[in-house]
Design a protein around this motif. Structure first.
Motif, PDB file in Angstrom:
ATOM      1  N   PRO A  32       0.940  -1.030   0.143  1.00 30.02           N
ATOM      2  CA  PRO A  32       0.197  -0.643  -0.322  1.00 30.02           C
ATOM      3  C   PRO A  32       1.106   1.227  -0.383  1.00 30.02           C
ATOM      4  N   LEU A  33       0.809   2.592  -0.223  1.00 30.21           N
ATOM      5  CA  LEU A  33       1.242   3.751   0.121  1.00 30.21           C
ATOM      6  C   LEU A  33       1.015   4.700   1.146  1.00 30.21           C
ATOM      7  N   GLY A  79       8.300   0.014   1.634  1.00 29.90           N
ATOM      8  CA  GLY A  79       7.753   1.002   0.085  1.00 29.90           C
ATOM      9  C   GLY A  79       6.142   1.780   0.700  1.00 29.90           C
ATOM     10  N   VAL A  80       6.283   1.454   1.710  1.00 35.96           N
ATOM     11  CA  VAL A  80       4.639   2.847   2.086  1.00 35.96           C
ATOM     12  C   VAL A  80       5.390   3.932   2.774  1.00 35.96           C
ATOM     13  N   LEU A  81       4.544   5.161   1.255  1.00 35.33           N
ATOM     14  CA  LEU A  81       5.075   6.533   1.154  1.00 35.33           C
ATOM     15  C   LEU A  81       4.358   7.303   2.451  1.00 35.33           C
ATOM     16  N   GLN A  82       3.151   7.348   2.600  1.00 34.93           N
ATOM     17  CA  GLN A  82       2.498   7.397   3.708  1.00 34.93           C
ATOM     18  C   GLN A  82       1.861   7.727   4.388  1.00 34.93           C
ATOM     19  N   HIS A  84      -0.461   7.572   8.227  1.00 32.57           N
ATOM     20  CA  HIS A  84      -2.022   8.656   8.403  1.00 32.57           C
ATOM     21  C   HIS A  84      -1.823   8.060  10.002  1.00 32.57           C
ATOM     22  N   GLY A 107      11.601   9.112   6.077  1.00 31.93           N
ATOM     23  CA  GLY A 107      10.686   9.074   4.385  1.00 31.93           C
ATOM     24  C   GLY A 107       9.519   9.275   4.275  1.00 31.93           C
ATOM     25  N   TYR A 109       5.407  10.377   4.095  1.00 35.35           N
ATOM     26  CA  TYR A 109       4.803  11.789   4.283  1.00 35.35           C
ATOM     27  C   TYR A 109       3.684  11.611   5.679  1.00 35.35           C
ATOM     28  N   ASN A 111       0.402  12.689   8.037  1.00 32.02           N
ATOM     29  CA  ASN A 111      -0.795  13.228   7.786  1.00 32.02           C
ATOM     30  C   ASN A 111      -0.960  13.073   9.819  1.00 32.02           C
ATOM     31  N   CYS A 133       2.954  16.973   7.573  1.00 29.56           N
ATOM     32  CA  CYS A 133       2.770  17.689   5.693  1.00 29.56           C
ATOM     33  C   CYS A 133       1.596  17.902   6.139  1.00 29.56           C
ATOM     34  N   HIS A 134       0.459  17.090   6.562  1.00 32.46           N
ATOM     35  CA  HIS A 134      -0.812  17.582   6.222  1.00 32.46           C
ATOM     36  C   HIS A 134      -1.801  17.726   8.013  1.00 32.46           C
TER      37      HIS A 134
ATOM     38  N   ARG B  21       5.056  23.147   0.259  1.00 35.96           N
ATOM     39  CA  ARG B  21       5.337  22.270   1.218  1.00 35.96           C
ATOM     40  C   ARG B  21       4.816  20.440   1.204  1.00 35.96           C
ATOM     41  N   ARG B  24       5.154  17.087  -2.330  1.00 36.79           N
ATOM     42  CA  ARG B  24       6.199  16.618  -2.586  1.00 36.79           C
ATOM     43  C   ARG B  24       6.989  15.869  -3.513  1.00 36.79           C
ATOM     44  N   LYS B  26       9.151  13.043  -5.346  1.00 42.29           N
ATOM     45  CA  LYS B  26      10.239  12.231  -4.514  1.00 42.29           C
ATOM     46  C   LYS B  26      10.482  10.939  -5.256  1.00 42.29           C
ATOM     47  N   ASP B  28      10.508   7.298  -6.071  1.00 37.48           N
ATOM     48  CA  ASP B  28      10.170   6.552  -4.612  1.00 37.48           C
ATOM     49  C   ASP B  28      11.129   5.394  -5.141  1.00 37.48           C
ATOM     50  N   THR B  30      11.375   2.005  -4.326  1.00 36.01           N
ATOM     51  CA  THR B  30      10.712   0.594  -4.479  1.00 36.01           C
ATOM     52  C   THR B  30      10.162   0.361  -5.741  1.00 36.01           C
ATOM     53  N   ARG B  31       9.132   1.519  -5.953  1.00 40.06           N
ATOM     54  CA  ARG B  31       8.369   1.235  -7.673  1.00 40.06           C
ATOM     55  C   ARG B  31       9.491   1.974  -8.833  1.00 40.06           C
ATOM     56  N   LEU B  37       4.050  13.108  -3.410  1.00 43.19           N
ATOM     57  CA  LEU B  37       3.298  12.825  -2.327  1.00 43.19           C
ATOM     58  C   LEU B  37       2.118  14.264  -1.824  1.00 43.19           C
ATOM     59  N   VAL B  42      -1.328  10.421  -3.386  1.00 40.06           N
ATOM     60  CA  VAL B  42      -0.290  10.064  -4.372  1.00 40.06           C
ATOM     61  C   VAL B  42      -0.333   9.977  -5.842  1.00 40.06           C
TER      62      VAL B  42
END
Lengths: 399, 111
Positions: A32-33, A79-82, A84, A107, A109, A111, A133-134, B21, B24, B26, B28, B30-31, B37, B42
């Motif tokens: 998952p992202l 590989g998770v990017l965000q 929460h 690294g 992001y 929320n 970030c949010h 801000r 972002r 970036k 990735d 992995t992919r 972001l 995404v």
């Protein structure tokens, strides 16, 4: 809470596609992202539609700071990017800033999904400095008296307004999350204006989804069909009028829908969350389904391995598990039979077609129940707490 | 520190675009692709969008960016300009683009 965490809202045909909208995220991307970290079930608010399970996890069993840091590092590594940060109320955790900083360091992001009532200006600034970030703030309505009644917390609304302004002063993006039901849908135009006045970037208008606490309170919350039709019209008008100023996401209540929602983008396809005690779950309501065993990060398996191979994730993955009418349905890879938790709650079997679907034999009955409850007399809430809920009248007697 | 404007942007050649801000760009690992972001999103920009976004530093004007791309690809400036403007306007409409060009004079960050 964020039903929108993995919800497609855009078509991926332009040069800036929303990855979630592909519908093949798990196949194409494996992991998952975004992941929802429910840091705690503790919360000063008592909203009767809370998305947490009825059986709340206790503070003494929560993951430690070091365990959460290990989780964050592991997520970033696969590989998770965000991330929460949610709850309960995540700001109950004294280590929230430390965890946000760690997320930044590895690294991710970040929320923050918050009720806001525990945040001071100083703490918010520290979170921003840590790389947050949010911020998403939940609102229970547009006027203080009714909003505070829903939250079961005095002065909550005024505090939320203060925190929302601080968020924008710190140049953090702001999402206003408004959970809608029969007793506040008439405030929708005012809520939209409130989000504009707060200079929010995004407004999430989410009709209550009925599991757990909300199911317990369904008769007090279920909107009428006329309310939903009004709301849809109001939202569509506002989306057009506010383009470029305020993005509006809208989650419709599926009891009145013809087709079920593609819940979580499909079970185990593009989303998982982590409970306060470290359980890896296909959705935050998954534990309402009895008979499934959910593995914890405290066991001896990696999170990636639990995601890929655990029985609980594989049970309702893809389409192979489906009985009729789902098995031969043309929509089976579009909505994946709807929501497993709702199927379990309303039919006693999570593999059944979600009764929100017109093809479910129970659909008509569910629709009639909703209509009857929406026009019924019940308006008192059962407030969410660790005692299993407190009826509203009792709370008033206490006061 | 100044805060660029990020609401209701109409992208023109005078715009000095930059990602805000909260959006972002970036790579990735992995992919093996670039991503943007953003709050609970995404985005997957294509190669051309990535190249444009790398030029969006809040210093260059859009006119300068278009000039640069037109030379590099030996393509008609009008065509490149229309494509680049449309791409950035789309990003702006989603709330993921800021414009330093709108800032007449720097203002202090809030205390």
């Amino acid at each position: 809470m964020s039903e929108a965490a993995g919800t497609p809202t855009d078509t991926p045909i332009d040069s800036l596609a929303v990855l979630e909208a592909r519908g093949t995220t798990a196949e194409a991307f494996g992991i998952p992202l975004a992941v929802l970290a429910e840091l705690t079930h503790r919360c000063p608010l008592q909203c009767p539609y809370c998305s947490n399970p009825l059986e709340l996890e206790r503070a003494r069993d929560e993951l430690t700071t070091d365990e959460w840091k290990r989780v964050l590092g592991e997520l970033a590594g696969i590989g998770v990017l965000q991330i929460h940060f949610s709850g309960g109320e995540p700001a109950v955790r004294k280590d929230l800033t430390e965890l946000v900083r760690h997320a930044t360091d590895v690294g991710l992001y970040s929320n923050l999904i918050t009720s806001a009532v525990l945040l001071t200006r100083g703490r918010l600034r520290a979170l921003a400095d840590a790389g947050l970030c949010h911020v998403q703030i939940s609102f229970q309505g547009s006027d203080a008296a009714s909003a505070d009644r829903v939250a079961g917390f005095r002065n909550a609304h005024a505090q939320k307004l203060d925190v929302a302004r601080w968020v924008r002063e710190l140049d953090l993006p702001l999402t206003v999350n408004a959970v809608m039901h029969r007793q506040n849908l008439h405030q929708l135009p005012d809520i939209i204006q409130m989000a504009v006045d707060l200079d929010a970037d995004r407004l999430e208008i989410a009709n209550v989804q009925y599991y757990g606490w909300a199911l317990k309170n369904r008769a007090a919350l279920m909107p009428t069909l006329a309310q939903i039709e009004d709301a849809t019209r109001i939202v569509e008008e506002a989306q057009a009028r506010l383009k470029g100023t305020l993005a509006i996401d809208y989650v419709v209540p599926d009891y009145y829908a013809l087709r079920p929602k593609k819940c979580m983008g499909g079970w185990g396809r593009q989303f998982f969350n982590i409970s306060p005690t470290g359980k890896i779950l296909p959705c935050h309501a998954a534990e309402t389904i009895t008979g499934l065993h959910f593995e914890s990060m405290r066991g001896n398996r990696s999170i990636a391995s639990i995601w890929r191979t655990s029985d609980a994730f594989n049970r309702y993955r893809g389409t192979g598990w489906m009985p009729e009418p789902c098995a031969s349905c043309d929509y089976r890879e579009i909505d994946f039979g709807g929501c497993r938790c709702q199927a379990f709650a309303l039919t006693g079997n999570a593999a059944n077609t979600d009764p929100a679907c017109t093809l479910s034999p129970l659909h008509e009955r569910i629709f009639r129940t909703a209509e009857a409850e929406a026009s019924g007399e019940v308006s008192r809430f059962v407030y969410r707490n660790f005692k299993g809920g407190t009826p509203e009248a009792d709370t008033h007697d206490d006061a | 520190m100044s805060t660029p404007r990020s609401r209701n942007i109409r992208v023109t050649e005078q715009t000095r675009p930059v990602l805000p801000r909260h959006a972002r760009l970036k790579f990735d690992d992995t992919r093996q692709r670039w991503v943007i972001l953003a709050p609970e999103r995404v985005l997957a920009p294509d190669d051309i969008a990535v190249e444009i976004l790398h030029l969006c530093d809040g210093e260059r004007s859009l006119a300068a960016i278009i000039d640069q791309l037109a030379v590099k690809y030996a393509a008609p400036r009008d065509e490149i300009g229309a494509d680049v403007t449309a791409m950035l306007q789309d990003l702006a409409d989603k709330g993921f683009l800021a414009d330093k060009g709108f800032l007449a004079e720097p203002r202090e960050a809030p205390p």
